[in-house]
Structures are given as C-alpha cells and as structure tokens.
Scaffold this motif. Sequence first.
Motif, PDB file in Angstrom:
ATOM      1  N   PRO A  39       0.725  -1.384   0.030  1.00  0.00           N
ATOM      2  CA  PRO A  39       0.038  -0.028   0.091  1.00  0.00           C
ATOM      3  C   PRO A  39       0.915   1.195   0.114  1.00  0.00           C
ATOM      4  CG  PRO A  39      -1.196  -1.612   1.628  1.00  0.00           C
ATOM      5  CD  PRO A  39       0.357  -2.115   0.836  1.00  0.00           C
ATOM      6  N   GLY A  87       1.903   1.889  -4.774  1.00  0.00           N
ATOM      7  CA  GLY A  87       0.741   1.223  -3.892  1.00  0.00           C
ATOM      8  C   GLY A  87      -0.270   2.115  -3.740  1.00  0.00           C
ATOM      9  N   SER A  88      -1.624   1.547  -3.174  1.00  0.00           N
ATOM     10  CA  SER A  88      -2.774   2.098  -3.281  1.00  0.00           C
ATOM     11  C   SER A  88      -3.050   3.328  -2.255  1.00  0.00           C
ATOM     12  CB  SER A  88      -3.791   1.191  -2.660  1.00  0.00           C
ATOM     13  OG  SER A  88      -3.566   0.681  -1.360  1.00  0.00           O
ATOM     14  N   ASP A  89      -1.889   3.453  -1.154  1.00  0.00           N
ATOM     15  CA  ASP A  89      -1.842   4.564  -0.109  1.00  0.00           C
ATOM     16  C   ASP A  89      -0.630   5.421  -0.282  1.00  0.00           C
ATOM     17  OD1 ASP A  89      -4.432   3.684   0.552  1.00  0.00           O
ATOM     18  OD2 ASP A  89      -3.339   2.484   2.174  1.00  0.00           O
TER      19      ASP A  89
END
Length: 358
Positions: A39, A87-89
Amino acid sequence: MGTMKTLCGVRVGNMKDPDPETRGLVDFRELPFPDHPGPQEVKIKVAYCAICGSDPHCVDGCFGQPKGSTEPIPLGHEISGVIVELGSDAHHKGLKVGDRVGGNFLRFCGGCYNCSSGKQQFCTNVTHNAPGFAPYIIWHEDQVYRLPDSVSLKEGCLLEPLSIIVRMMDKCNVKAGNTVLVNGGGPIGLLAVHVLSMYGAARLTISEPIADRRVLAEELGAEYAIDPVHEDLIKRAEEITEGHGYDIVLDCSGFAPSCPALPEVAALGGTLIYGAQYPNEYEMPFNISRYCYFKELTISGVYVAPYAYPRAVNLLPKLNLKCLTQKVFEFEDAVEAFREQLTGKYPKILIRCNPDLE
C-alpha cells in the motif's frame, strides 16, 4: 510472488584472495520478488546502480556475515530509476508513475528510541532495502526522492553517496576559510573535495596515491595534491599549512595504514572525521594525551546519512559529476564490473540495469 534475477554475493571471503576456493564471489541469483508494491510502496524500474566501496566489503564479511557462507547477499543501493507503479496509499509525497527518482536504501522506523531522539542512523528497526543490482526494486515511498529535471539518471544514482557528503559537511562543521585535507580520492573523497571547494575551503588538499585521481581532485577544486607513497604526508602538510595543520581532516580512504598519521596533520583544536569503512578487526594506536588533551581534537566518524537526502537532492544539479559517471557496464556484465572495481582503475563504476532508460 515471483522471482527476479539479482546480483548477489554468493560466497563470503576476501574478494582479492587469489585462492578460488576461499575468495569472496559475486554472481546472479533468482530471488523472491513481489508482483506488486504494498500500500505505501513504490515499484521502480532501475536505470543505474553504482558500485559502492561497501559492496565488496559486504562480500568480505565486514557486516557480520560468517566467512565461507553461501547465503546470497543482495547487493547494490546507489540507484536511479523511473516509478512504474504506486501502492494504493502511496500518496503523501506526491510521487507519480513516470517520475525519475533516486533514494535511500535504508528505511528508518521513526518510532524507536533512537529515531525519536534525533539519532535515526541508529534506528533499531531499520529496514535494508537491497538489492539495487536488479531490473526492479520496491521501496517504501518515504525512501524515494524525485530527481531535479536537470539531473540525468546517471547522475541521479549518486544521490546516496552525495547524502553521505552532506552528512560529512554537517559533522565537520566546515566554515569558509577553514583549511582542509581530504585523505583518499575515491568517489567519496572526490565528491568531498568538490563540495568543500564550494564551501570556500582554504588550502584544500587531496592525499591520494593514484595520479589520475589526484588530477581529478584538482579539477574539482583541490589546490594541493599529495602522493602519500612518494611524499611524506606529515612534512607536506606542515609546508602547505605553514606549520599550523589543517582545521579539518577527512579520511575517505578506508585504508587502515594511512589512519594513524591523520591526527598529526590536524591543527590544534581541529576536527578529524574518519568517514570511511575499515576492517572490523583494525585497532589504531592513539595517544589520548597528545591528541585529546594537548591538541583538543574533535574526532568522529560517519555511519549513514539521516536527514540529508532533501539537501542532497538540492545539491545534485550544482555539481560536475561527469568524472564519476563515465564507466558503465551492462547488467549482464555486472560480475565483470565487480572484478574491475577491485582493480581501482575507475573512480566509479555504474551498472545499467535497464538499457531502455537513459
């Protein structure tokens, strides 16, 4: 989880040992590699990874690896490349796919006693993100720094060694007009000379046995060059400083036999930084009364470079790094590159990990 071809130390031992049965070796290995970043991680397509002087030390066992071990040691940390996946975050630094980046191979936890008391270099939960000698790496976004537009990817892989220089400048507290000696004309020594000349160092001197490196140091700002093999370092230092010694002495050589002379060439009340890596078993004779009482020397070392990367990024475009980016090996020839590193023929060797990135 897949695998990726990676350059590793594959047997721990002295890399210069002539005995093929016991010398340290490097070779390619397939190591586990995640399919995607986590993430808060960033996947980077590596353009260049430079060989650091500590990479052969690592294969020699200087970081605690037992002699003769055949457990693969991932190598390489002086990297540049292009972000290919986030990553997603991974958003708080504003990084995006396509960014040209360099970075810090160490990730400090930020929460242990040392991190929270201003001593990140001694983080007890530090993560070592190697290898860099690979087509791709995945690092936490906090380790990644966008390169200035005017800095090439070749130059960008020198961000990590330049961070060491920034830390050295902090530790020696150099001021305009200070007299300075740099011992050792490897990449760190040459970068130190270059940056010290920008600080206004006076009587800036390089001590280096290889003639070509003395010439490079002079091109980067050294006013004086000493050949410590054919000249008396202490006598020449007295001549250059008119008997006062150098306000600041930086050892960037890691060559143990040269270390004992350095307190002698430091000025009264001077600063001496042992800023390289030395054999773990080496113990230097040291007269405390002479150097600490009568000379009041401030003596320290440099481990890694916390807090230095943002300033190193700002410094990159101001430097002439051509002499450290000229010798390039292709990824498939990385083992040969390590052999050349041991000869000392080139001041710096870069390995191009993806030929389509320039």
